[in-house]
Scaffold this motif. Sequence first.
Motif, PDB file in Angstrom:
ATOM      1  N   LEU A  21     144.819  64.746  71.726  1.00 57.95           N
ATOM      2  CA  LEU A  21     145.442  63.798  72.643  1.00 57.95           C
ATOM      3  C   LEU A  21     146.198  64.501  73.767  1.00 57.95           C
ATOM      4  N   VAL A  22     146.691  65.701  73.498  1.00 58.08           N
ATOM      5  CA  VAL A  22     147.385  66.466  74.537  1.00 58.08           C
ATOM      6  C   VAL A  22     146.436  66.798  75.687  1.00 58.08           C
ATOM      7  N   HIS A  23     145.190  67.125  75.345  1.00 62.73           N
ATOM      8  CA  HIS A  23     144.216  67.510  76.368  1.00 62.73           C
ATOM      9  C   HIS A  23     143.419  66.312  76.892  1.00 62.73           C
ATOM     10  N   ALA A  24     143.497  65.170  76.216  1.00 63.08           N
ATOM     11  CA  ALA A  24     142.673  64.015  76.580  1.00 63.08           C
ATOM     12  C   ALA A  24     142.944  63.466  77.976  1.00 63.08           C
ATOM     13  N   PRO A  25     144.202  63.370  78.433  1.00 62.69           N
ATOM     14  CA  PRO A  25     144.414  62.790  79.774  1.00 62.69           C
ATOM     15  C   PRO A  25     143.674  63.513  80.891  1.00 62.69           C
ATOM     16  N   SER A  26     143.701  64.844  80.899  1.00 67.35           N
ATOM     17  CA  SER A  26     142.974  65.581  81.939  1.00 67.35           C
ATOM     18  C   SER A  26     141.469  65.421  81.761  1.00 67.35           C
ATOM     19  N   TRP A  27     141.041  65.304  80.526  1.00 66.04           N
ATOM     20  CA  TRP A  27     139.625  65.099  80.198  1.00 66.04           C
ATOM     21  C   TRP A  27     139.150  63.757  80.759  1.00 66.04           C
ATOM     22  N   VAL A  28     139.960  62.718  80.583  1.00 63.09           N
ATOM     23  CA  VAL A  28     139.633  61.395  81.113  1.00 63.09           C
ATOM     24  C   VAL A  28     139.744  61.386  82.630  1.00 63.09           C
ATOM     25  N   GLU A  29     140.746  62.079  83.161  1.00 60.14           N
ATOM     26  CA  GLU A  29     140.957  62.096  84.612  1.00 60.14           C
ATOM     27  C   GLU A  29     139.762  62.692  85.349  1.00 60.14           C
ATOM     28  N   PRO A 133     125.610  59.308  85.221  1.00 60.55           N
ATOM     29  CA  PRO A 133     126.395  60.148  84.311  1.00 60.55           C
ATOM     30  C   PRO A 133     127.887  60.013  84.540  1.00 60.55           C
ATOM     31  N   ALA A 134     128.319  59.828  85.793  1.00 60.29           N
ATOM     32  CA  ALA A 134     129.751  59.690  86.075  1.00 60.29           C
ATOM     33  C   ALA A 134     130.327  58.463  85.380  1.00 60.29           C
ATOM     34  N   GLY A 135     129.585  57.363  85.372  1.00 57.29           N
ATOM     35  CA  GLY A 135     130.063  56.144  84.732  1.00 57.29           C
ATOM     36  C   GLY A 135     130.033  56.248  83.223  1.00 57.29           C
ATOM     37  N   GLY A 136     128.935  56.752  82.679  1.00 54.98           N
ATOM     38  CA  GLY A 136     128.828  56.905  81.243  1.00 54.98           C
ATOM     39  C   GLY A 136     129.869  57.857  80.685  1.00 54.98           C
ATOM     40  N   SER A 137     130.167  58.907  81.418  1.00 55.14           N
ATOM     41  CA  SER A 137     131.143  59.893  80.967  1.00 55.14           C
ATOM     42  C   SER A 137     132.526  59.267  80.823  1.00 55.14           C
ATOM     43  N   LEU A 138     132.922  58.442  81.780  1.00 56.44           N
ATOM     44  CA  LEU A 138     134.232  57.802  81.702  1.00 56.44           C
ATOM     45  C   LEU A 138     134.315  56.882  80.494  1.00 56.44           C
ATOM     46  N   LEU A 139     133.281  56.108  80.240  1.00 62.96           N
ATOM     47  CA  LEU A 139     133.281  55.203  79.090  1.00 62.96           C
ATOM     48  C   LEU A 139     133.409  55.977  77.779  1.00 62.96           C
ATOM     49  N   TRP A 140     132.630  57.039  77.639  1.00 61.90           N
ATOM     50  CA  TRP A 140     132.670  57.829  76.416  1.00 61.90           C
ATOM     51  C   TRP A 140     134.027  58.505  76.229  1.00 61.90           C
ATOM     52  N   ARG A 141     134.618  58.968  77.315  1.00 62.44           N
ATOM     53  CA  ARG A 141     135.906  59.655  77.198  1.00 62.44           C
ATOM     54  C   ARG A 141     137.046  58.681  76.917  1.00 62.44           C
ATOM     55  N   LEU A 142     136.957  57.484  77.479  1.00 61.42           N
ATOM     56  CA  LEU A 142     137.937  56.465  77.129  1.00 61.42           C
ATOM     57  C   LEU A 142     137.828  56.095  75.648  1.00 61.42           C
ATOM     58  N   GLY A 144     136.680  58.051  73.312  1.00 56.24           N
ATOM     59  CA  GLY A 144     137.187  59.191  72.557  1.00 56.24           C
ATOM     60  C   GLY A 144     138.700  59.214  72.506  1.00 56.24           C
ATOM     61  N   PHE A 145     139.350  58.895  73.622  1.00 53.97           N
ATOM     62  CA  PHE A 145     140.816  58.851  73.667  1.00 53.97           C
ATOM     63  C   PHE A 145     141.347  57.773  72.719  1.00 53.97           C
ATOM     64  N   TRP A 146     140.716  56.603  72.740  1.00 53.67           N
ATOM     65  CA  TRP A 146     141.144  55.504  71.875  1.00 53.67           C
ATOM     66  C   TRP A 146     140.959  55.865  70.398  1.00 53.67           C
ATOM     67  N   LEU A 147     139.818  56.457  70.067  1.00 53.36           N
ATOM     68  CA  LEU A 147     139.551  56.808  68.670  1.00 53.36           C
ATOM     69  C   LEU A 147     140.461  57.931  68.188  1.00 53.36           C
ATOM     70  N   LEU A 148     140.755  58.903  69.049  1.00 53.28           N
ATOM     71  CA  LEU A 148     141.714  59.953  68.684  1.00 53.28           C
ATOM     72  C   LEU A 148     143.085  59.355  68.410  1.00 53.28           C
ATOM     73  N   SER A 149     143.474  58.384  69.234  1.00 42.80           N
ATOM     74  CA  SER A 149     144.749  57.694  69.011  1.00 42.80           C
ATOM     75  C   SER A 149     144.741  56.992  67.657  1.00 42.80           C
ATOM     76  N   GLY A 150     143.614  56.368  67.334  1.00 40.52           N
ATOM     77  CA  GLY A 150     143.497  55.689  66.046  1.00 40.52           C
ATOM     78  C   GLY A 150     143.606  56.650  64.875  1.00 40.52           C
TER      79      GLY A 150
END
Length: 219
Positions: A21-29, A133-142, A144-150
């Motif tokens: 989760l520490v690295h996830a924000p930059s990953w999503v950004e 790919p730009a759109g799919g990547s954002l969906l997958w990373r969001l 991933g962020f949600w599941l990591l939070s879970g």
Amino acid sequence: MSRWAWVCLRVVVLAVSVLGLVHAPSWVEDAYRDRVTYERAPQCPADGPAGADCFEWVKGEVVDMGTRGCPGDGCPPEEQRLRVRYGQNTVWLTVKGSTYDAARRGTPADLRLWRGTVARVEVGGIATYYLPPAGGSLLWRLAGFWLLSGVAVCAAACFRRRSLAFTGSAWLLLTAPVVMIADTALLGTLGVVDVILAAILAVPGVIVSAVGLRKAQER
């Protein structure tokens, strides 16, 4: 599993998820910036370089047609596909039914390319759009962020395996509506229809959460 081993496992899982989760924000950004670039991209100039951050329109031709899958119950739905040639490239594209019905071998096709990838194909005036790919990547990373939070929430707050099962299942079922809301909100396109659809998709997760809470209170 002993109580001590269970606690150790939870601590390890919590540490790993928090690190993620520490690295996830930059990953999503990074994915968000790519998506915004795609959403705001202009049309390429006539003499512009292929693959630049703009949409390139090219002429093509349907050279083959076919379906993949099998009809009937218990089978995956058939994919209707067109083989389209443009320039030196030939690619199979899965299209919606109306686009497929409008096509014949030799039918002209108009394609919109994004960084060399087909983002839209139009045959007979009927278009099929593709998430780049730009759109799919954002969906997958969001997601991933949600599941990591879970995972972090479950590791920190679920002291019993039953509560872990209910919380984890509810969190997983809520992934699709949360990602949908987050994606549209980030792009500034969130509307009433999006909220209603997300609410409908969230119903199974809410039901599982309610059942889990009731079971916990009964204990």
